[in-house]
Design a protein around this motif. Structure first.
Motif, PDB file in Angstrom:
ATOM      1  N   ALA A 361     -81.428 -22.282 -27.704  1.00  0.00           N
ATOM      2  CA  ALA A 361     -81.921 -22.669 -26.375  1.00  0.00           C
ATOM      3  C   ALA A 361     -81.924 -24.188 -26.238  1.00  0.00           C
ATOM      4  CB  ALA A 361     -83.324 -22.101 -26.152  1.00  0.00           C
ATOM      5  N   ALA A 362     -82.325 -24.874 -27.306  1.00  0.00           N
ATOM      6  CA  ALA A 362     -82.395 -26.339 -27.273  1.00  0.00           C
ATOM      7  C   ALA A 362     -80.992 -26.943 -27.236  1.00  0.00           C
ATOM      8  CB  ALA A 362     -83.170 -26.847 -28.492  1.00  0.00           C
ATOM      9  N   SER A 363     -80.122 -26.428 -28.079  1.00  0.00           N
ATOM     10  CA  SER A 363     -78.768 -26.979 -28.119  1.00  0.00           C
ATOM     11  C   SER A 363     -78.071 -26.768 -26.782  1.00  0.00           C
ATOM     12  CB  SER A 363     -77.975 -26.320 -29.250  1.00  0.00           C
ATOM     13  OG  SER A 363     -76.672 -26.839 -29.279  1.00  0.00           O
ATOM     14  N   PHE A 364     -78.284 -25.618 -26.169  1.00  0.00           N
ATOM     15  CA  PHE A 364     -77.647 -25.365 -24.879  1.00  0.00           C
ATOM     16  C   PHE A 364     -78.077 -26.413 -23.853  1.00  0.00           C
ATOM     17  CE2 PHE A 364     -77.466 -23.256 -20.719  1.00  0.00           C
ATOM     18  CZ  PHE A 364     -76.113 -22.965 -20.681  1.00  0.00           C
ATOM     19  N   LEU A 365     -79.360 -26.707 -23.818  1.00  0.00           N
ATOM     20  CA  LEU A 365     -79.849 -27.686 -22.833  1.00  0.00           C
ATOM     21  C   LEU A 365     -79.280 -29.084 -23.118  1.00  0.00           C
ATOM     22  CD1 LEU A 365     -82.140 -27.888 -20.434  1.00  0.00           C
ATOM     23  CD2 LEU A 365     -83.162 -29.394 -22.132  1.00  0.00           C
ATOM     24  N   ALA A 366     -79.390 -29.491 -24.386  1.00  0.00           N
ATOM     25  CA  ALA A 366     -79.033 -30.876 -24.719  1.00  0.00           C
ATOM     26  C   ALA A 366     -77.520 -31.069 -24.863  1.00  0.00           C
ATOM     27  CB  ALA A 366     -79.733 -31.284 -26.013  1.00  0.00           C
ATOM     28  N   ASN A 367     -76.840 -30.101 -25.454  1.00  0.00           N
ATOM     29  CA  ASN A 367     -75.433 -30.325 -25.796  1.00  0.00           C
ATOM     30  C   ASN A 367     -74.448 -29.687 -24.822  1.00  0.00           C
ATOM     31  OD1 ASN A 367     -76.104 -31.803 -28.183  1.00  0.00           O
ATOM     32  ND2 ASN A 367     -76.657 -29.851 -29.140  1.00  0.00           N
ATOM     33  N   ASP A 368     -74.836 -28.597 -24.168  1.00  0.00           N
ATOM     34  CA  ASP A 368     -73.934 -27.989 -23.182  1.00  0.00           C
ATOM     35  C   ASP A 368     -74.232 -28.495 -21.774  1.00  0.00           C
ATOM     36  OD1 ASP A 368     -72.331 -26.267 -24.897  1.00  0.00           O
ATOM     37  OD2 ASP A 368     -74.174 -25.162 -25.257  1.00  0.00           O
ATOM     38  N   LEU A 369     -75.531 -28.508 -21.410  1.00  0.00           N
ATOM     39  CA  LEU A 369     -75.873 -29.013 -20.070  1.00  0.00           C
ATOM     40  C   LEU A 369     -76.013 -30.530 -20.055  1.00  0.00           C
ATOM     41  CD1 LEU A 369     -78.495 -26.313 -18.918  1.00  0.00           C
ATOM     42  CD2 LEU A 369     -76.050 -26.416 -18.402  1.00  0.00           C
ATOM     43  N   ARG A 370     -76.196 -31.134 -21.208  1.00  0.00           N
ATOM     44  CA  ARG A 370     -76.375 -32.592 -21.352  1.00  0.00           C
ATOM     45  C   ARG A 370     -77.581 -33.102 -20.565  1.00  0.00           C
ATOM     46  NH1 ARG A 370     -74.954 -34.111 -25.729  1.00  0.00           N
ATOM     47  NH2 ARG A 370     -74.356 -36.235 -25.251  1.00  0.00           N
ATOM     48  N   ILE A 399     -81.551 -31.709 -32.958  1.00  0.00           N
ATOM     49  CA  ILE A 399     -80.496 -30.906 -32.328  1.00  0.00           C
ATOM     50  C   ILE A 399     -79.746 -31.698 -31.273  1.00  0.00           C
ATOM     51  CG2 ILE A 399     -80.205 -28.954 -30.729  1.00  0.00           C
ATOM     52  CD1 ILE A 399     -82.152 -27.446 -32.601  1.00  0.00           C
ATOM     53  N   ALA A 400     -80.457 -32.605 -30.607  1.00  0.00           N
ATOM     54  CA  ALA A 400     -79.810 -33.416 -29.565  1.00  0.00           C
ATOM     55  C   ALA A 400     -78.986 -34.556 -30.168  1.00  0.00           C
ATOM     56  CB  ALA A 400     -80.871 -33.977 -28.624  1.00  0.00           C
ATOM     57  N   GLY A 401     -79.031 -34.705 -31.490  1.00  0.00           N
ATOM     58  CA  GLY A 401     -78.219 -35.739 -32.136  1.00  0.00           C
ATOM     59  C   GLY A 401     -78.851 -37.123 -32.108  1.00  0.00           C
ATOM     60  N   VAL A 402     -80.174 -37.178 -31.848  1.00  0.00           N
ATOM     61  CA  VAL A 402     -80.831 -38.491 -31.788  1.00  0.00           C
ATOM     62  C   VAL A 402     -81.959 -38.587 -32.832  1.00  0.00           C
ATOM     63  CG1 VAL A 402     -80.273 -38.779 -29.341  1.00  0.00           C
ATOM     64  CG2 VAL A 402     -82.468 -37.760 -29.975  1.00  0.00           C
ATOM     65  N   GLY A 403     -81.958 -37.649 -33.767  1.00  0.00           N
ATOM     66  CA  GLY A 403     -83.077 -37.582 -34.718  1.00  0.00           C
ATOM     67  C   GLY A 403     -82.631 -37.764 -36.154  1.00  0.00           C
ATOM     68  N   ASN A 404     -83.135 -36.864 -37.023  1.00  0.00           N
ATOM     69  CA  ASN A 404     -82.991 -37.076 -38.454  1.00  0.00           C
ATOM     70  C   ASN A 404     -81.679 -36.563 -39.031  1.00  0.00           C
ATOM     71  OD1 ASN A 404     -86.151 -36.613 -37.901  1.00  0.00           O
ATOM     72  ND2 ASN A 404     -85.782 -38.157 -39.450  1.00  0.00           N
ATOM     73  N   VAL A 413     -73.092 -21.561 -28.922  1.00  0.00           N
ATOM     74  CA  VAL A 413     -74.085 -20.550 -28.535  1.00  0.00           C
ATOM     75  C   VAL A 413     -73.481 -19.147 -28.499  1.00  0.00           C
ATOM     76  CG1 VAL A 413     -75.607 -19.828 -26.655  1.00  0.00           C
ATOM     77  CG2 VAL A 413     -75.526 -22.222 -27.324  1.00  0.00           C
ATOM     78  N   LEU A 414     -72.249 -19.049 -28.000  1.00  0.00           N
ATOM     79  CA  LEU A 414     -71.625 -17.718 -27.949  1.00  0.00           C
ATOM     80  C   LEU A 414     -71.350 -17.176 -29.354  1.00  0.00           C
ATOM     81  CD1 LEU A 414     -68.901 -17.469 -25.179  1.00  0.00           C
ATOM     82  CD2 LEU A 414     -70.949 -16.085 -25.532  1.00  0.00           C
ATOM     83  N   GLY A 415     -70.834 -18.053 -30.205  1.00  0.00           N
ATOM     84  CA  GLY A 415     -70.574 -17.652 -31.587  1.00  0.00           C
ATOM     85  C   GLY A 415     -71.866 -17.228 -32.281  1.00  0.00           C
ATOM     86  N   GLN A 416     -72.926 -17.967 -32.040  1.00  0.00           N
ATOM     87  CA  GLN A 416     -74.231 -17.643 -32.636  1.00  0.00           C
ATOM     88  C   GLN A 416     -74.735 -16.288 -32.126  1.00  0.00           C
ATOM     89  OE1 GLN A 416     -76.984 -19.992 -34.180  1.00  0.00           O
ATOM     90  NE2 GLN A 416     -75.126 -20.635 -35.213  1.00  0.00           N
ATOM     91  N   ALA A 417     -74.542 -16.065 -30.830  1.00  0.00           N
ATOM     92  CA  ALA A 417     -75.011 -14.801 -30.248  1.00  0.00           C
ATOM     93  C   ALA A 417     -74.311 -13.630 -30.928  1.00  0.00           C
ATOM     94  CB  ALA A 417     -74.727 -14.796 -28.747  1.00  0.00           C
ATOM     95  N   LEU A 471     -68.738 -21.749 -20.764  1.00  0.00           N
ATOM     96  CA  LEU A 471     -68.729 -21.893 -22.226  1.00  0.00           C
ATOM     97  C   LEU A 471     -67.375 -21.471 -22.805  1.00  0.00           C
ATOM     98  CD1 LEU A 471     -72.184 -20.543 -23.479  1.00  0.00           C
ATOM     99  CD2 LEU A 471     -71.451 -22.904 -23.224  1.00  0.00           C
ATOM    100  N   GLY A 472     -66.422 -21.210 -21.938  1.00  0.00           N
ATOM    101  CA  GLY A 472     -65.131 -20.703 -22.411  1.00  0.00           C
ATOM    102  C   GLY A 472     -65.157 -19.194 -22.429  1.00  0.00           C
ATOM    103  N   GLY A 473     -64.016 -18.600 -22.717  1.00  0.00           N
ATOM    104  CA  GLY A 473     -63.965 -17.137 -22.814  1.00  0.00           C
ATOM    105  C   GLY A 473     -63.751 -16.457 -21.475  1.00  0.00           C
ATOM    106  N   GLY A 474     -63.211 -17.176 -20.467  1.00  0.00           N
ATOM    107  CA  GLY A 474     -62.832 -16.519 -19.218  1.00  0.00           C
ATOM    108  C   GLY A 474     -63.892 -16.631 -18.154  1.00  0.00           C
ATOM    109  N   SER A 475     -63.616 -16.155 -16.977  1.00  0.00           N
ATOM    110  CA  SER A 475     -64.570 -16.262 -15.876  1.00  0.00           C
ATOM    111  C   SER A 475     -64.879 -14.892 -15.308  1.00  0.00           C
ATOM    112  CB  SER A 475     -64.005 -17.162 -14.785  1.00  0.00           C
ATOM    113  OG  SER A 475     -62.824 -16.573 -14.308  1.00  0.00           O
TER     114      SER A 475
END
Ligand SMILES: Cc1cc2nc3c(=O)[nH]c(=O)nc-3n(C[C@H](O)[C@H](O)[C@H](O)COP(=O)(O)OP(=O)(O)OC[C@H]3O[C@@H](n4cnc5c(N)ncnc54)[C@H](O)[C@@H]3O)c2cc1C
Length: 476
Positions: A361-370, A399-404, A413-417, A471-475
């Motif tokens: 959920a966090a990665s989607f917000l920060a890395n996909d939606l930016r 997760i946002a790439g600004v931390g440790n 996210v799709l692969g994880q799902a 996220l890819g994978g068609g529409s």
């Protein structure tokens, strides 16, 4: 020598076991345990400077948990012929007044490394004047005095920190509950309900992983259940990436963060479990995760408020977007990406989601939606039953790439799902509108043709939203 009176200012340390501040305060002749309900903690707060946004600091899930925990502590103190005095107000006004009324010699408290908690301690210390505020450290596995290096020298990445503590530090034994001295005669006040604090009581949901009820009593019951009754610790490493059910992970986090459970108590119980049942990768891994918790606490002690900057401790210059519509859809669990939506709906309904679901959920917000990661973190702050500033903002920044971690922590996210929810059981659990779909389609409903939609009775854009981002994978 004159008799001594102490105050114990309880905050997120709502327990009698392994409580160093209580042990110190209880060496006096008279002890007044106090909990101060600070109404500002339940208000809306503005985050940041000119680009600030407003969010609720404490939502219904955590407020209910905390009120129950305060009530439980009062019962436990009363069982020891003591009591918990509860007052509402700004601690720097309440505590000096109480201290003066009982002629206290000192006030004991557990310090925390995070900026708001530190500021509150400073205000109370100032308000107390000549009465000393004695700070103790009691919420981590390792005591800072036992760390192999000074706080400022701790590495910013996890592995060296873990290796150093594992090789060169020991976990102290938990303190037993001390005998409690008499309590000065003071009106105990009443424990507030969430409604008293202006917080809406949220309904329970029988789909929740666990019914989290606050308090030391339930904390110790959960510890007993997870280790000894269900023997779940034996397989923790294999199950911890689970998404559904009571026992795929320990679920200790709400109790640890409100201080109803001490991590050293958990560690001592794991020691016993290893002697009596089994010592394996799983027993090691629970400690490994508790060390992650310590890591973020000590990172906050090192970097402080820099963690809350948009570019985090790395001071990265990232142009976060401000897409309000997408953010609102993410919050409601209506992004059209089922794995993310299931996580957000579970969070909204229960206050708890697994680590795997949080990461996605966090990665989607920060890395996909930016979208500015701090907005997501602030929303988690409102909703989580187990919110802790260091664990929450530390993990979000990571997760946002600004931390440790300097590596890209973006999740597919799709692969994880597909990997962690291969049968789409988690998605169907929280998104019943997708229940009729076969697993592959339940993760990518935008792939359904109009004929498929008619067959399964799921109309995209009506029964379930179209995706907010491709996220890819068609529409569909
Ligand atoms: C975006 C994001 C936000 C998070 N926010 C919080 C938060 O506010 N409070 C919180 O306690 N955890 C937070 N976590 C960490 C982790 O997700 C939870 O601690 C864990 O899911 C709680 O479930 P559990 O007690 O069953 O964990 P278990 O898997 O049983 O782990 C045992 C304990 O180890 C600690 N722990 C495990 N993983 C982490 C971690 N990554 N960071 C810090 N401590 C960890 C927790 O205290 C946890 O209770 C967050 C993770 C992410 C990705």
């Amino acid at each position: 020598m004159d008799s001594e009176t102490t105050l114990l200012w309880l905050r997120r340390d709502l327990r009698l076991h392994d409580n160093p501040a209580l042990v110190a305060a209880a060496s006096a002749d008279r002890l007044l345990p106090v909990y101060v309900v600070d109404p500002s903690r339940y208000d809306a707060a503005a985050f940041g400077g000119p680009d600030s946004f407003v969010f609720e600091k404490t939502g219904g899930h955590r407020t209910a948990f905390r009120c129950a925990a305060v009530g439980d502590l009062r019962e436990r103190l009363r069982a020891q012929e003591s009591d918990l005095v509860v007052r509402t107000g700004e601690p720097s006004a309440v505590l000096p007044e109480l201290a003066a009324s009982v002629d206290a010699d000192a006030v004991h408290v557990h310090t925390k490394p995070t900026p708001e908690e530190q500021a509150s301690e400073r205000r109370v210390a100032d308000g107390l004047g000549d009465v000393p505020l004695v700070r103790h450290w009691g919420h981590t596995l390792y005591h800072p005095d036992d760390l192999p290096e000074e706080i400022d020298e701790i590495a910013d990445t996890y592995t060296p920190f873990r290796e150093h503590v594992e090789s060169a530090a020991t976990v102290r034994d938990p303190y037993p509950t001390p005998d409690l001295p008499t309590r000065p005669a003071v009106d105990p006040g009443s424990v507030p309900s969430p409604a008293d604090l202006g917080i809406e009581e949220l309904p329970t949901d029988d789909r929740a992983a666990l019914d989290f009820e606050g308090g030391e009593t339930t904390a110790l019951e959960r510890l007993e259940a997870y280790l000894w009754e269900t023997d779940s610790l034996r397989e923790y490493k294999e199950t911890r990436n689970g998404l559904l059910g009571r026992d795929f992970s320990s679920k200790f986090s709400p109790w640890l963060n409100e201080g109803c459970l001490s991590p050293r108590r958990v560690s001592a119980a794991v020691d016993r479990y290893e002697k009596r049942r089994v010592a394996n990768d799983s027993t090691y891994w629970l400690r490994f995760e508790l060390i992650w918790r310590d890591f973020f606490q000590f990172q906050f002690a090192k970097h402080g408020a820099q963690f809350f900057a948009p570019g985090g401790i790395r001071e990265r210059d990232i142009d976060w977007t401000d897409d309000t519509t997408a953010f609102e859809r993410w919050k409601r669990g209506e992004t059209g990406i089922p794995f993310v939506d299931a996580a957000m709906r579970e969070l909204n309904r229960t206050g708890y989601i697994s680590n795997r679901a949080r990461q996605n959920a966090a990665s989607f917000l920060a890395n996909d939606l930016r979208i500015d990661w701090r907005k997501g973190a602030a929303y988690f702050e409102t909703q989580l039953v187990d919110y802790d500033p260091a664990s929450n903002y530390g993990n979000w920044a990571y997760i946002a790439g600004v931390g440790n971690d300097s590596r890209n922590r973006s999740f597919d996210v799709l692969g994880q799902a597909k990997r962690y929810d291969s049968e789409a059981a988690y998605v169907s659990h929280w998104l019943p509108e997708l229940d009729a779909l076969p697993p592959a389609a339940a993760h990518e409903p935008w792939q359904l043709t109009p004929a498929d939609q008619a067959e399964y009775g799921v109309e995209l854009g009506v029964d379930y939203p179209r995706p907010v981002v491709d996220l890819g994978g068609g529409s569909g």
